[in-house]
Design an enzyme around this catalytic site. Structure first.
Site, PDB file in Angstrom:
ATOM      1  N   CYS A  68      33.851 154.232   5.462  1.00  0.00           N
ATOM      2  CA  CYS A  68      32.697 154.389   6.125  1.00  0.00           C
ATOM      3  C   CYS A  68      32.948 152.639   6.760  1.00  0.00           C
ATOM      4  O   CYS A  68      34.104 152.169   6.615  1.00  0.00           O
ATOM      5  CB  CYS A  68      32.650 153.184   4.747  1.00  0.00           C
ATOM      6  SG  CYS A  68      30.878 152.355   4.329  1.00  0.00           S
ATOM      7  N   CYS A  72      34.070 145.943   2.640  1.00  0.00           N
ATOM      8  CA  CYS A  72      33.917 145.273   1.860  1.00  0.00           C
ATOM      9  C   CYS A  72      35.076 145.076   1.366  1.00  0.00           C
ATOM     10  O   CYS A  72      36.152 145.950   0.735  1.00  0.00           O
ATOM     11  CB  CYS A  72      32.861 146.342   0.608  1.00  0.00           C
ATOM     12  SG  CYS A  72      31.465 146.427   1.311  1.00  0.00           S
ATOM     13  N   CYS A  75      36.352 147.131  -1.136  1.00  0.00           N
ATOM     14  CA  CYS A  75      36.473 149.543  -1.690  1.00  0.00           C
ATOM     15  C   CYS A  75      37.242 149.657  -1.092  1.00  0.00           C
ATOM     16  O   CYS A  75      37.857 149.554   0.435  1.00  0.00           O
ATOM     17  CB  CYS A  75      35.426 148.719  -0.222  1.00  0.00           C
ATOM     18  SG  CYS A  75      34.107 151.159  -1.214  1.00  0.00           S
ATOM     19  N   CYS A 112      25.102 159.677 -11.296  1.00  0.00           N
ATOM     20  CA  CYS A 112      24.784 158.740 -10.162  1.00  0.00           C
ATOM     21  C   CYS A 112      25.716 159.150  -9.024  1.00  0.00           C
ATOM     22  O   CYS A 112      26.765 159.697  -9.104  1.00  0.00           O
ATOM     23  CB  CYS A 112      25.357 156.905 -11.012  1.00  0.00           C
ATOM     24  SG  CYS A 112      25.449 156.265  -9.323  1.00  0.00           S
ATOM     25  N   CYS A 143      19.795 159.147 -11.179  1.00  0.00           N
ATOM     26  CA  CYS A 143      20.611 157.633 -10.147  1.00  0.00           C
ATOM     27  C   CYS A 143      21.311 158.085  -8.218  1.00  0.00           C
ATOM     28  O   CYS A 143      22.332 158.586  -8.229  1.00  0.00           O
ATOM     29  CB  CYS A 143      21.595 156.569 -10.339  1.00  0.00           C
ATOM     30  SG  CYS A 143      21.818 154.994 -10.522  1.00  0.00           S
ATOM     31  N   CYS A 203      19.099 148.739  -9.954  1.00  0.00           N
ATOM     32  CA  CYS A 203      20.442 149.240 -10.850  1.00  0.00           C
ATOM     33  C   CYS A 203      20.464 148.367 -10.154  1.00  0.00           C
ATOM     34  O   CYS A 203      21.500 149.048  -8.648  1.00  0.00           O
ATOM     35  CB  CYS A 203      20.888 150.704 -10.976  1.00  0.00           C
ATOM     36  SG  CYS A 203      22.632 150.605 -12.230  1.00  0.00           S
ATOM     37  N   ARG A 275      25.574 147.113 -18.056  1.00  0.00           N
ATOM     38  CA  ARG A 275      26.518 148.529 -18.347  1.00  0.00           C
ATOM     39  C   ARG A 275      28.151 147.955 -17.436  1.00  0.00           C
ATOM     40  O   ARG A 275      28.172 146.782 -17.407  1.00  0.00           O
ATOM     41  CB  ARG A 275      26.705 149.669 -17.311  1.00  0.00           C
ATOM     42  CG  ARG A 275      27.766 150.585 -16.718  1.00  0.00           C
ATOM     43  CD  ARG A 275      26.920 152.107 -15.797  1.00  0.00           C
ATOM     44  NE  ARG A 275      26.149 152.304 -16.272  1.00  0.00           N
ATOM     45  CZ  ARG A 275      24.613 151.993 -15.213  1.00  0.00           C
ATOM     46  NH1 ARG A 275      25.449 151.550 -14.016  1.00  0.00           N
ATOM     47  NH2 ARG A 275      23.301 152.576 -15.836  1.00  0.00           N
TER      48      ARG A 275
HETATM   49  N1  SAM Z   1      28.032 152.394   0.190  1.00  0.00           N
HETATM   50  C1  SAM Z   1      26.867 152.061  -0.694  1.00  0.00           C
HETATM   51  C2  SAM Z   1      27.284 150.537  -1.141  1.00  0.00           C
HETATM   52  O1  SAM Z   1      28.546 149.608  -0.915  1.00  0.00           O
HETATM   53  O2  SAM Z   1      26.067 149.856  -1.385  1.00  0.00           O
HETATM   54  C3  SAM Z   1      27.375 152.869  -2.046  1.00  0.00           C
HETATM   55  C4  SAM Z   1      28.937 152.781  -2.811  1.00  0.00           C
HETATM   56  S1  SAM Z   1      29.655 151.572  -2.937  1.00  0.00           S
HETATM   57  C5  SAM Z   1      31.046 151.958  -3.910  1.00  0.00           C
HETATM   58  C6  SAM Z   1      28.575 150.903  -4.885  1.00  0.00           C
HETATM   59  C7  SAM Z   1      29.349 149.726  -5.251  1.00  0.00           C
HETATM   60  O3  SAM Z   1      30.725 150.341  -6.381  1.00  0.00           O
HETATM   61  C8  SAM Z   1      29.738 148.235  -4.470  1.00  0.00           C
HETATM   62  O4  SAM Z   1      28.924 147.704  -4.333  1.00  0.00           O
HETATM   63  C9  SAM Z   1      30.795 147.565  -5.372  1.00  0.00           C
HETATM   64  O5  SAM Z   1      30.460 147.032  -6.211  1.00  0.00           O
HETATM   65  C10 SAM Z   1      31.471 149.023  -6.541  1.00  0.00           C
HETATM   66  N2  SAM Z   1      32.849 148.480  -6.360  1.00  0.00           N
HETATM   67  C11 SAM Z   1      33.375 149.467  -5.090  1.00  0.00           C
HETATM   68  N3  SAM Z   1      34.716 149.233  -4.850  1.00  0.00           N
HETATM   69  C12 SAM Z   1      34.607 148.356  -6.028  1.00  0.00           C
HETATM   70  C13 SAM Z   1      36.141 148.137  -7.132  1.00  0.00           C
HETATM   71  N4  SAM Z   1      37.664 148.073  -5.965  1.00  0.00           N
HETATM   72  N5  SAM Z   1      36.055 147.375  -8.151  1.00  0.00           N
HETATM   73  C14 SAM Z   1      34.696 146.996  -8.488  1.00  0.00           C
HETATM   74  N6  SAM Z   1      33.810 147.453  -7.893  1.00  0.00           N
HETATM   75  C15 SAM Z   1      33.784 148.164  -6.954  1.00  0.00           C
HETATM   76  C1  DTB Z   2      28.366 150.170 -10.049  1.00  0.00           C
HETATM   77  O1  DTB Z   2      28.229 148.845  -9.853  1.00  0.00           O
HETATM   78  N1  DTB Z   2      30.008 150.639 -10.124  1.00  0.00           N
HETATM   79  C2  DTB Z   2      30.439 151.642  -9.373  1.00  0.00           C
HETATM   80  C3  DTB Z   2      28.467 152.517  -9.230  1.00  0.00           C
HETATM   81  N2  DTB Z   2      27.715 150.930  -9.149  1.00  0.00           N
HETATM   82  C4  DTB Z   2      28.790 153.026  -8.119  1.00  0.00           C
HETATM   83  C5  DTB Z   2      31.620 151.958  -8.282  1.00  0.00           C
HETATM   84  C6  DTB Z   2      32.209 151.656  -9.279  1.00  0.00           C
HETATM   85  C7  DTB Z   2      33.621 152.143  -7.857  1.00  0.00           C
HETATM   86  C8  DTB Z   2      35.086 151.646  -8.517  1.00  0.00           C
HETATM   87  C9  DTB Z   2      35.726 151.848  -7.323  1.00  0.00           C
HETATM   88  C10 DTB Z   2      36.193 153.378  -6.934  1.00  0.00           C
HETATM   89  O2  DTB Z   2      36.097 154.426  -7.817  1.00  0.00           O
HETATM   90  O3  DTB Z   2      35.916 153.644  -5.787  1.00  0.00           O
HETATM   91 FE1  SF4 Z   3      31.252 151.008   2.494  1.00  0.00          FE
HETATM   92 FE2  SF4 Z   3      32.593 150.329  -0.073  1.00  0.00          FE
HETATM   93 FE3  SF4 Z   3      30.886 149.019   1.269  1.00  0.00          FE
HETATM   94 FE4  SF4 Z   3      29.820 151.077   0.080  1.00  0.00          FE
HETATM   95  S1  SF4 Z   3      30.935 149.238  -0.727  1.00  0.00           S
HETATM   96  S2  SF4 Z   3      29.410 149.938   1.749  1.00  0.00           S
HETATM   97  S3  SF4 Z   3      31.445 152.460   0.347  1.00  0.00           S
HETATM   98  S4  SF4 Z   3      33.112 150.016   2.778  1.00  0.00           S
END
Ligand code: SAM
Ligand code: DTB
Ligand code: SF4
Length: 338
Positions: A68, A72, A75, A112, A143, A203, A275
């Site tokens: 990506c 973030c 992530c 989801c 979702c 959500c 959740r």
């Molecule tokens: N790329 C899309 C976005 O950012 O909207 C969708 C996927 S993203 C992984 C969805 C959500 O997962 C993020 O907004 C964040 O709140 C959550 N998330 C990602 N990595 C995480 C982590 N290490 N621990 C907890 N929540 C996480």
């Molecule tokens: C949300 O609030 N938590 C989920 C879902 N929406 C998409 C993602 C959690 C991601 C945790 C780290 C991972 O496995 O990437």
């Molecule tokens: Fe990309 Fe992860 Fe950010 Fe979603 S949360 S936009 S997958 S870097």
């Protein structure tokens, strides 16, 4: 501490939005309540709006993984960080359908689909629409979380049968730029508005444990609760600290602070599915039970989140049984929040 001074702590605190939006101060006052009073109040609100012991099971699948362009800080799927996540292209319909069917057989009612995109292209939306139609055909709630959307893309997803779109605000506006630099808070709000305008349920939640101050946690809840209407689903994540991400060394959040966030989400958004989301592996059974007491009524269910681990299905089944909680059976979508 004398008995008299203890008594003064039990002051009445605003339980519902009297008029106008939630102020950060009012949310902070809830977060600062004596712990037992707060959990009691949250459980009282919870029982006014939901049947006792009903927990929604939502299963996640990463349909497009890694690589990506966003940064973030939490992530593991950002191309900027060396986390060992292997990039994978968008999955085919039959593969996704198999995973959804398995989730349904295991008792999940919501499926989801997550994609590691900053924002999908129109041709990506077309492909995801096919995934949504297939999963919807099983009778599951659908979702998706695909990044930022344009209004026409949200409409296309709605036409395909999408029930919920997940797009998190993650933290308070004041702390956002400490966590993400490649997009603005307003971009997130714009996507949420497009989703809402398309008639898709929202959500939206955030993450605790990213080094934020208490005021930022209050600020996140105020932002969520002041969305009009507030989200139908509110995922509260505890940061999964993935080596290689900038936030990998963040101080773990005190479990009681996490329970407080759940309780305040419940009180300020009484009809939302709150959740208990990422981070359950680190919480342990007793803290999860406190989260359910505080009004959480949904979990991510399945051995994996997107790329990181989640409690085993068998462990979750046992936990629900021990606590006398039942998985939500109906696949019907709940009424929008007023
Ligand atoms: N790329 C899309 C976005 O950012 O909207 C969708 C996927 S993203 C992984 C969805 C959500 O997962 C993020 O907004 C964040 O709140 C959550 N998330 C990602 N990595 C995480 C982590 N290490 N621990 C907890 N929540 C996480
Ligand atoms: C949300 O609030 N938590 C989920 C879902 N929406 C998409 C993602 C959690 C991601 C945790 C780290 C991972 O496995 O990437
Ligand atoms: Fe990309 Fe992860 Fe950010 Fe979603 S949360 S936009 S997958 S870097």
């Amino acid at each position: 501490m004398t008995v008299a001074s203890e008594v003064t702590l039990h002051r009445p605190v605003k339980t519902a939005r009297a008029e106008g939006p939630w102020s950060v101060e009012a949310v902070q006052a809830l977060l600062d309540m004596p712990f037992m009073d707060l959990v009691h109040q949250a459980q009282t609100v919870h029982r006014q709006h939901f049947p006792e012991g009903d927990i929604e099971l939502a299963t996640l699948l990463s349909v497009k993984t890694g690589g990506c362009p966003e940064n973030c800080g939490y992530c593991p799927q950002s191309a900027e960080f060396d986390t060992g996540v292997k990039a994978q292209k968008l999955m085919e319909v039959d593969e996704v359908l198999r995973a959804a069917k398995a989730a349904q057989d295991a008792g999940a009612t919501r499926f989801c689909m997550g994609a590691a995109w900053r924002a999908p292209k129109d041709r990506d939306v077309e492909k995801v629409a096919a995934l949504i139609e297939a999963v919807k055909g099983l009778g599951m709630q659908t979702c998706a979380t695909l990044g930022m959307l344009e209004p026409h893309q949200a409409q296309a997803l709605k036409s395909a049968g999408l029930d919920y779109y997940n797009h998190n605000l993650d933290t308070a506006p004041e702390y956002y730029t400490d966590v993400v630099q490649t997009r603005q808070y307003q971009d997130r709000l714009d996507t949420l508005a497009a989703v809402r305008a398309a008639g898709i349920n929202v959500c939206c939640g955030g993450i605790v444990g990213m080094g934020e101050q208490p005021v930022h946690r209050a600020g996140l809840i105020a932002q969520l609760a002041n969305l009009d209407p507030y989200p139908e689903s509110v995922p509260i994540n505890s940061l999964v600290r993935v080596p290689g991400t900038p936030l990998a060394d963040s101080e773990p959040v005190d479990p009681f602070e996490f329970v407080r966030m759940i309780a305040v989400a419940r009180i300020t958004m009484p009809k939302a599915r709150v959740r208990l989301s990422a981070g359950r592996q680190q919480l342990g059974e007793a803290v999860q039970a406190l989260c359910f007491m505080a009004g959480a009524n949904s979990i991510f269910y399945g051995d994996k989140l997107l790329v990181t681990g989640n409690p085993d299905v068998e462990a979750d089944v046992q936990l629900l049984r021990k606590l006398g909680l039942q998985a939500r059976r109906t696949q019907q979508v709940e009424e929008p929040c007023a």
